[in-house]
Scaffold this motif. Structure first.
Motif, PDB file in Angstrom:
ATOM      1  N   PRO A  54       0.830  -1.212   0.000  1.00  0.00           N
ATOM      2  CA  PRO A  54       0.000   0.000   0.000  1.00  0.00           C
ATOM      3  C   PRO A  54       0.862   1.258   0.000  1.00  0.00           C
ATOM      4  N   GLN A  55       0.303   2.330  -0.505  1.00  0.00           N
ATOM      5  CA  GLN A  55       0.979   3.635  -0.577  1.00  0.00           C
ATOM      6  C   GLN A  55       2.212   3.598  -1.483  1.00  0.00           C
ATOM      7  N   THR A  56       2.083   2.900  -2.591  1.00  0.00           N
ATOM      8  CA  THR A  56       3.173   2.902  -3.582  1.00  0.00           C
ATOM      9  C   THR A  56       3.180   4.235  -4.332  1.00  0.00           C
ATOM     10  N   THR A  57       2.019   4.616  -4.864  1.00  0.00           N
ATOM     11  CA  THR A  57       1.948   5.850  -5.654  1.00  0.00           C
ATOM     12  C   THR A  57       1.986   7.055  -4.723  1.00  0.00           C
ATOM     13  N   ARG A  58       2.858   8.013  -5.044  1.00  0.00           N
ATOM     14  CA  ARG A  58       2.970   9.210  -4.194  1.00  0.00           C
ATOM     15  C   ARG A  58       2.499  10.478  -4.889  1.00  0.00           C
ATOM     16  N   GLU A  59       2.503  10.433  -6.232  1.00  0.00           N
ATOM     17  CA  GLU A  59       2.154  11.649  -6.987  1.00  0.00           C
ATOM     18  C   GLU A  59       1.150  11.303  -8.078  1.00  0.00           C
ATOM     19  N   LYS A  60       0.427  12.325  -8.494  1.00  0.00           N
ATOM     20  CA  LYS A  60      -0.489  12.150  -9.622  1.00  0.00           C
ATOM     21  C   LYS A  60       0.296  11.828 -10.882  1.00  0.00           C
ATOM     22  N   ILE A 222      12.719   2.849 -10.388  1.00  0.00           N
ATOM     23  CA  ILE A 222      13.717   2.496  -9.365  1.00  0.00           C
ATOM     24  C   ILE A 222      13.004   2.331  -8.010  1.00  0.00           C
ATOM     25  N   ARG A 223      12.063   3.218  -7.714  1.00  0.00           N
ATOM     26  CA  ARG A 223      11.309   3.110  -6.459  1.00  0.00           C
ATOM     27  C   ARG A 223      10.529   1.798  -6.393  1.00  0.00           C
ATOM     28  N   GLY A 224       9.982   1.393  -7.535  1.00  0.00           N
ATOM     29  CA  GLY A 224       9.269   0.110  -7.597  1.00  0.00           C
ATOM     30  C   GLY A 224      10.201  -1.050  -7.277  1.00  0.00           C
ATOM     31  N   VAL A 225      11.434  -0.984  -7.772  1.00  0.00           N
ATOM     32  CA  VAL A 225      12.419  -2.039  -7.495  1.00  0.00           C
ATOM     33  C   VAL A 225      12.774  -2.047  -5.999  1.00  0.00           C
ATOM     34  N   LEU A 226      12.844  -0.870  -5.386  1.00  0.00           N
ATOM     35  CA  LEU A 226      13.122  -0.808  -3.943  1.00  0.00           C
ATOM     36  C   LEU A 226      12.022  -1.540  -3.167  1.00  0.00           C
ATOM     37  N   PHE A 227      10.755  -1.356  -3.593  1.00  0.00           N
ATOM     38  CA  PHE A 227       9.640  -2.044  -2.923  1.00  0.00           C
ATOM     39  C   PHE A 227       9.789  -3.563  -3.067  1.00  0.00           C
ATOM     40  N   ASP A 228      10.292  -4.006  -4.195  1.00  0.00           N
ATOM     41  CA  ASP A 228      10.403  -5.449  -4.428  1.00  0.00           C
ATOM     42  C   ASP A 228      11.501  -6.092  -3.592  1.00  0.00           C
ATOM     43  N   HIS A 229      12.543  -5.324  -3.254  1.00  0.00           N
ATOM     44  CA  HIS A 229      13.709  -5.962  -2.639  1.00  0.00           C
ATOM     45  C   HIS A 229      13.978  -5.575  -1.195  1.00  0.00           C
ATOM     46  N   LEU A 230      13.478  -4.450  -0.749  1.00  0.00           N
ATOM     47  CA  LEU A 230      13.800  -4.006   0.613  1.00  0.00           C
ATOM     48  C   LEU A 230      12.622  -4.267   1.540  1.00  0.00           C
ATOM     49  N   LEU A 231      12.916  -4.639   2.754  1.00  0.00           N
ATOM     50  CA  LEU A 231      11.861  -5.069   3.670  1.00  0.00           C
ATOM     51  C   LEU A 231      11.267  -3.912   4.465  1.00  0.00           C
ATOM     52  N   ASP A 232      10.114  -4.223   5.047  1.00  0.00           N
ATOM     53  CA  ASP A 232       9.442  -3.364   6.031  1.00  0.00           C
ATOM     54  C   ASP A 232       9.349  -1.914   5.593  1.00  0.00           C
ATOM     55  N   ALA A 256      21.199   8.292 -10.639  1.00  0.00           N
ATOM     56  CA  ALA A 256      20.107   8.548  -9.691  1.00  0.00           C
ATOM     57  C   ALA A 256      20.624   8.442  -8.266  1.00  0.00           C
ATOM     58  N   LYS A 257      19.957   9.190  -7.384  1.00  0.00           N
ATOM     59  CA  LYS A 257      20.304   9.142  -5.965  1.00  0.00           C
ATOM     60  C   LYS A 257      19.117   8.603  -5.183  1.00  0.00           C
ATOM     61  N   ILE A 258      19.403   7.638  -4.324  1.00  0.00           N
ATOM     62  CA  ILE A 258      18.364   7.136  -3.414  1.00  0.00           C
ATOM     63  C   ILE A 258      18.587   7.827  -2.069  1.00  0.00           C
ATOM     64  N   PHE A 259      17.593   8.541  -1.610  1.00  0.00           N
ATOM     65  CA  PHE A 259      17.692   9.188  -0.298  1.00  0.00           C
ATOM     66  C   PHE A 259      16.964   8.342   0.733  1.00  0.00           C
ATOM     67  N   VAL A 260      17.652   8.047   1.844  1.00  0.00           N
ATOM     68  CA  VAL A 260      16.998   7.361   2.962  1.00  0.00           C
ATOM     69  C   VAL A 260      16.836   8.365   4.102  1.00  0.00           C
ATOM     70  N   GLU A 261      16.015   7.980   5.087  1.00  0.00           N
ATOM     71  CA  GLU A 261      15.726   8.928   6.180  1.00  0.00           C
ATOM     72  C   GLU A 261      16.743   8.881   7.301  1.00  0.00           C
ATOM     73  N   ARG A 262      17.313   7.695   7.507  1.00  0.00           N
ATOM     74  CA  ARG A 262      18.238   7.525   8.631  1.00  0.00           C
ATOM     75  C   ARG A 262      19.512   6.861   8.121  1.00  0.00           C
ATOM     76  N   SER A 263      20.654   7.223   8.739  1.00  0.00           N
ATOM     77  CA  SER A 263      21.917   6.648   8.236  1.00  0.00           C
ATOM     78  C   SER A 263      21.950   5.139   8.435  1.00  0.00           C
ATOM     79  N   SER A 264      21.196   4.629   9.434  1.00  0.00           N
ATOM     80  CA  SER A 264      21.181   3.167   9.657  1.00  0.00           C
ATOM     81  C   SER A 264      20.564   2.428   8.462  1.00  0.00           C
TER      82      SER A 264
END
Ligand SMILES: Nc1nc2c(ncn2[C@@H]2O[C@H](COP(=O)(O)OP(=O)(O)OP(=O)(O)O)[C@@H](O)[C@H]2O)c(=O)[nH]1
Ligand SMILES: [Mg+2]
Length: 326
Positions: A54-60, A222-232, A256-264
């Motif tokens: 759920p909440q895959t799409t973020r923009e129109k 690329i975001r779709g691929v992140l959903f397929d491979h990264l957990l939680d 491309a740059k992937i930004f995460v929220e936390r360095s962990s």
């Protein structure tokens, strides 16, 4: 269209056939009900990223369906939900903006899987679905109810009480049970869309499939691929920005740059010995090449944008702009 924020294009040398119709159709509903999948099915092209999360799409995203006599601009929207973070509020804002000033809203509701006649009689939509309907009804546009994923229902008789319950909630324009998976109901929905279009000019040229540039689609893939491979929660904490897109003679070079929220989270995206980032890069390359029909070479970097999902100014810098014309 009333108060249309969209401008018609110049028709060019070839005049449109008399009685040409055009307009905007929004695809709305709770997260994960199948909105992006339906957009792709109606267009016959996989331009929107759809995942089991759920909440895959973020923009129109506008998908353009053009035929000789009409042009329907289909608006895929994020799922309507109870939003807390700045990102989630942005998403719901995008969903409602997508349904404003359209000729028809398709409200998608997932057909419930029920086992008994009693359960079907007693079924009621959840609170969030009712809130989504109330928000959309307030916009004052006609709403067609689209019951999705009916391929999962083996006893179709159990759908009847559900349809009755839903039809009592709003004077829907129509109720169409569909499956993007099996194709059931799609022709009926296409007819419904065509019939709702008023006479009018084209908003996009005949070749356009989407209102977004290819670099936006590359970031989405690329975001779709992140959903397929990264957990939680990791994919929900990621934003992807395409920093460079160079079209070469035979292939494209994309950074491309992937930004995460936390360095962990950085280590999770990189993986042991770089194994995860390698997989992400390779899979993304394949998906981008499938969409562009050209090979591409992708460079991926990872950066931290601390708590970006909670900070409206960081959302802006990561490309999530409020733009009423989009
Ligand atoms: N069985 C079945 N699954 C479907 C159908 N349509 C969509 N799905 C699945 O439902 C899941 C969600 O689909 P999406 O199209 O991403 O849903 P969405 O409403 O765009 O979701 P958000 O963007 O997160 O709001 C995916 O796993 C799809 O494959 C359908 O007709 N039948
Ligand atoms: Mg979606």
């Amino acid at each position: 269209m009333t108060d249309a924020p969209h401008e018609p294009i110049d028709a060019g040398p070839k005049p449109l056939p008399p009685g040409h119709r055009s307009g905007f159709i929004a695809i709305c509903g709770r997260p994960n009900v199948g909105k992006s999948t339906l957009l792709n099915a109606l267009l016959g092209e996989a331009i929107a990223v759809a995942t089991p999360h759920p909440q895959t799409t973020r923009e129109k995203l506008l998908g353009v369906w053009t035929e000789e006599n009409f042009q329907a601009v289909l608006v895929d929207t994020p799922g309507i939900h109870r939003a807390r973070s700045a990102l989630n509020q942005y998403m719901v804002g995008q969903a409602l903006a997508g349904a404003r000033d359209v000729d028809l809203v398709l409200l998608l509701v997932e057909t419930p899987i029920l086992r008994t006649a009693e359960a079907a009689q007693e079924w009621e939509p959840g609170e969030v679905a009712l809130e989504a309907l109330a928000m959309l009804a307030k916009l004052g546009r006609p709403i067609a109810l689209v019951m999705t994923k009916i391929d999962r229902i083996s006893n179709r008789d159990l759908m009847l009480p559900v349809l009755e319950t839903m039809s009592a909630l709003h004077p829907f324009d129509s109720i169409v049970p569909t499956s993007a998976e099996s194709g059931e109901g799609l022709e009926q929905l296409r007819t419904q869309v065509r019939e709702r279009l008023p006479e009018g000019p084209r908003y996009y040229d005949d070749e356009s499939l989407s209102d977004r540039p290819m670099r936006w689609h590359a970031a989405e893939l690329i975001r779709g691929v992140l959903f397929d491979h990264l957990l939680d929660e990791v994919p929900y904490s990621c934003a992807v920005v395409v920093t460079s897109y160079k079209e070469g003679k035979d292939s494209d070079r994309i950074a491309a740059k992937i930004f995460v929220e936390r360095s962990s989270q950085k280590g999770l995206v990189i993986g042991k010995g770089g194994s995860m980032i390698k997989k992400l890069r390779e899979n993304s390359q394949v998906r981008i090449a499938n969409l562009t029909a050209r090979p591409c070479e992708l460079r991926l970097e990872i950066d931290v944008a601390k708590n970006w999902t909670r900070d409206p100014s960081k959302l802006e810098t990561l490309g999530y702009h409020e733009d009423k014309n989009r």
